[in-house]
Design a protein around this motif. Structure first.
Motif, PDB file in Angstrom:
ATOM      1  N   PRO A   1      51.655   5.717  42.477  1.00 32.88           N
ATOM      2  CA  PRO A   1      50.879   6.350  41.402  1.00 32.88           C
ATOM      3  C   PRO A   1      50.869   5.511  40.117  1.00 32.88           C
ATOM      4  CG  PRO A   1      52.973   7.485  41.752  1.00 32.88           C
ATOM      5  CD  PRO A   1      52.870   6.458  42.826  1.00 32.88           C
ATOM      6  N   GLU A   2      51.881   4.636  39.944  1.00 32.73           N
ATOM      7  CA  GLU A   2      51.931   3.842  38.712  1.00 32.73           C
ATOM      8  C   GLU A   2      50.997   2.636  38.836  1.00 32.73           C
ATOM      9  OE1 GLU A   2      55.933   2.766  37.758  1.00 32.73           O
ATOM     10  OE2 GLU A   2      56.607   4.845  37.794  1.00 32.73           O
ATOM     11  N   ALA A   3      50.611   2.098  37.691  1.00 30.62           N
ATOM     12  CA  ALA A   3      49.734   0.919  37.723  1.00 30.62           C
ATOM     13  C   ALA A   3      50.472  -0.273  37.145  1.00 30.62           C
ATOM     14  CB  ALA A   3      48.482   1.212  36.920  1.00 30.62           C
ATOM     15  N   ALA A   4      50.215  -1.450  37.685  1.00 26.82           N
ATOM     16  CA  ALA A   4      50.882  -2.658  37.196  1.00 26.82           C
ATOM     17  C   ALA A   4      49.997  -3.363  36.185  1.00 26.82           C
ATOM     18  CB  ALA A   4      51.168  -3.584  38.363  1.00 26.82           C
TER      19      ALA A   4
ATOM     20  N   THR B   1      50.324  -9.235  43.036  1.00 26.34           N
ATOM     21  CA  THR B   1      50.724  -8.232  42.045  1.00 26.34           C
ATOM     22  C   THR B   1      51.034  -6.960  42.830  1.00 26.34           C
ATOM     23  OG1 THR B   1      49.278  -9.246  40.429  1.00 26.34           O
ATOM     24  CG2 THR B   1      49.957  -6.977  39.986  1.00 26.34           C
ATOM     25  N   PRO B   2      52.196  -6.346  42.608  1.00 24.85           N
ATOM     26  CA  PRO B   2      52.573  -5.202  43.448  1.00 24.85           C
ATOM     27  C   PRO B   2      51.716  -3.972  43.181  1.00 24.85           C
ATOM     28  CG  PRO B   2      54.132  -5.469  41.653  1.00 24.85           C
ATOM     29  CD  PRO B   2      53.182  -6.615  41.554  1.00 24.85           C
ATOM     30  N   SER B   3      51.578  -3.168  44.222  1.00 19.53           N
ATOM     31  CA  SER B   3      50.943  -1.865  43.990  1.00 19.53           C
ATOM     32  C   SER B   3      52.079  -0.847  44.027  1.00 19.53           C
ATOM     33  CB  SER B   3      49.902  -1.572  45.058  1.00 19.53           C
ATOM     34  OG  SER B   3      50.428  -1.912  46.324  1.00 19.53           O
ATOM     35  N   LEU B   4      52.149  -0.040  43.012  1.00 17.29           N
ATOM     36  CA  LEU B   4      53.344   0.783  42.811  1.00 17.29           C
ATOM     37  C   LEU B   4      53.127   2.270  43.071  1.00 17.29           C
ATOM     38  CD1 LEU B   4      54.192  -0.906  39.416  1.00 17.29           C
ATOM     39  CD2 LEU B   4      55.404  -1.332  41.542  1.00 17.29           C
TER      40      LEU B   4
END
Ligand code: GTP
Ligand code: MG
Length: 555
Positions: free
Chosen positions: A116-119, A111-114
């Motif tokens: 400041p955004e959360a997946a 699962t990507p880490s984006l």
């Protein structure tokens, strides 16, 4: 040029079996049909669904080494087939031979880490492929051959139609260019399968099935994707397994009606798609419609999707249309041309309103082909008489029984050409007594209209309903005027066809151009519709001995 451009913006789709069409279209003139056994609708649906469950969708970097890409994926198991397409980026559709390969691929996917955004960590079958070391790999990257997912450009269609050898050739060309390709069909089933994964979070044994023009063989490239959440499979088999004196039932919540249950289920699934459905955007829950639905865009495939539930009759209608489309190779060619003609003249629209729908137009073509002598298509009542015990189907009290094995229906002996049929279609409906008669494919003959809607086409299964209740008198009149005008153009052309070298649009190409009616100054048009002039001309043509006119066209 304008109407052609309009024509090409029309929604397009269709049924799957391109190869069958190619085999049979050559026989259109003789009416003789390809005798290879034809698959049942349910067989096609089940095979395609199973195939889609072994398939993944991958967003790829714009340039990629195809060989290495496939080798990388093959670590998870053998690949059956794959193709690439472009839609705001490069995508790959990869079908593994076994379902386990998909799980294996999911297991090595992160699962990507984006930043400041959360997946939202939903593990779907829609992946994103990144190159670890893009700089080092640049020399190995190459452009990929992409499969085309859209209809031909207006210029190309125009050229193809003008270069055709005959009107029959034009109709078959239009069909070939607009029908769904094998790849587009696969993408449609895959999209349903991806949505099924989301719905399965609540209803593990559900099925999301495509219906409408994606599967009924009348869809054009670009048409919407109608899908139906089927919860009936759940509990079907468990019920039979119980034995002895005990009967187990689930504790459930009860709601006042089937409709309310459908609304609640769609509301939740709509929410899921909106909150964590990868690639699902613009989700609208239209739950108060006659048929509640969730509408959304599936970004990666580019499909506009309508998800409904509890909609078995519509699936049965799709099966019936699929049967009619497969019975004679002229049916689809004629339906495609009539649909394109209607779209080019704005008789149909993607916006709901008082317009005729593609579904109604298809019914009109089927009805017309049932009225030929000898008939090209059998009536629905006849298909019911051929049904055996296994074909029996009652949905919500409506008898939807008809024979499902296409091979049990005798091909028609009618050998009329597509050119003649197109001309006669326009003539037939240009003179149909819409004011008193209803179109009825169950009996294959006109019936007295049971109510006063301008256009009455009986719903083949819910026989008390009119599928074209929305059509206004003015839209019907526009259809009639254009039908008469088109019949007249084809009659005139039959006498004096422009030579191919003259570069003049002819045959079907001429029918898709702006109408004569549109060229009449508005002031004149109000006083006396151009249709009247055309009707007079038509009458004079007929009285001078035109062949093959239909005795029962209700005038
Ligand atoms: P496109 O215009 O290419 O999308 O054709 P379509 O046949 O898919 O039509 P649409 O998307 O409007 O509807 C999908 C399916 O729902 C149809 O094929 C029919 O089976 C069914 N349907 C549509 N309109 C009606 C209607 O007025 N009455 C009934 N009973 N069924 C309808
Ligand atoms: Mg549709």
């Amino acid at each position: 040029q304008r109407p052609l451009r309009r024509l090409l913006s029309c929604p397009g789709t269709v049924a799957a079996d391109l190869r069958r069409e190619e085999q049979s279209s050559g026989n259109a003139e003789t009416g003789s049909e390809d005798r290879t056994p034809k698959k049942r609708f349910s067989e096609v649906q089940n095979e395609r669904r199973e195939q889609a469950q072994r398939t993944v969708l991958i967003h790829c970097p714009n340039k990629i080494n195809e060989k290495k890409f496939l080798k990388f994926l093959s670590q998870h198991g053998p690949i059956n087939t794959h193709f690439f397409y472009e839609s705001f980026g490069l995508y790959a559709v990869v079908e593994f031979c076994q379902k386990e390969s998909v799980t294996s691929l999911q297991n090595i996917t992160r699962t990507p880490s984006l930043g400041p955004e959360a997946a939202i960590p939903f593990k779907s079958r829609y992946f994103n492929l990144k190159l670890r070391n893009s700089v080092n790999q640049t020399s190995e990257l190459s452009s990929i051959q992409c499969s085309n997912q859209s209809s031909p450009s207006s210029k190309k269609l125009y050229q193809l139609l003008c270069c055709a050898e005959s009107v029959d050739d034009q109709l078959n060309t239009l069909l070939r260019e607009f029908q769904l390709t094998e790849e587009n069909t696969r993408l449609r089933y895959l999209t349903c399968s991806l949505i099924e994964d989301v719905a399965a979070a609540y209803f593990p044994d559900c099925a999301v099935r495509p219906f409408g023009s994606s599967v009924n063989s009348f869809g054009k490239l670009g048409c919407d994707l109608d899908m139906f959440l089927d919860l009936d499979e759940i509990g079907k088999f468990t019920a039979q397994k119980t034995s002895g004196n005990f009967l187990m039932e689930f504790q459930v919540k009860n709601v006042p009606s089937e409709r309310v249950a459908t609304q609640k289920i769609l509301s939740v699934i709509g929410e899921c798609l909106d909150q964590f459905g990868p690639g699902c955007v613009g989700v609208q829950r239209i739950l108060n419609a006659r048929c509640p639905l969730v509408r959304f865009s599936h970004q990666a495939s580019g499909f506009q999707c309508d998800l409904t539930a509890n909609n078995r009759i519509a699936l049965k209608s799709s099966e019936l249309l699929y049967m009619y489309g497969a019975l004679d190779s002229r049916v689809r060619a004629l339906v495609f041309s009539v649909r394109c003609w209607a779209r080019a003249h704005s008789l149909t629209s993607s916006i709901p309103g008082a317009w005729i729908t593609n579904f109604s137009l298809t019914m009109m073509v089927i009805f017309f082909l049932q009225r030929r002598s000898p008939p090209i298509l059998p009536t629905l009542d006849y298909l019911k008489t051929l049904a055996d015990a296994e074909d029996k189907c009652i949905i919500e009290g409506h008898n939807c029984t008809f024979v499902r094995d296409l091979n049990r229906i005798k091909p028609s002996g009618n050998t009329e050409t597509l050119e003649l049929l197109l001309k006669e279609f326009f003539e037939y409906f240009g003179n149909f007594a819409f004011n008193k008669n209803s179109i009825n494919i169950r009996q294959g003959r006109e019936q007295n209209k049971p109510e006063s809607s301008p256009l009455h086409i009986q719903n083949p299964f819910e026989t008390s309903l009119n599928i074209s209740k929305n059509v206004s008198q003015s839209q019907l009149q526009k259809f009639v005027d254009l039908a008469r005008e088109s019949a007249w153009i084809l009659h005139q052309e039959g006498k004096d066809r422009p030579s191919p070298s003259s570069n003049q649009p002819w045959g079907l190409a001429a029918l898709l151009l702006p109408s004569v009616t549109n060229n009449v100054p508005l002031s004149k048009k109000k006083k006396k519709p151009a249709s009247e002039r055309i009707k007079n001309l038509l009458d004079s043509i007929k009285s001078s001995g035109a062949e093959n006119s239909i005795a029962t066209n209700g005038r």
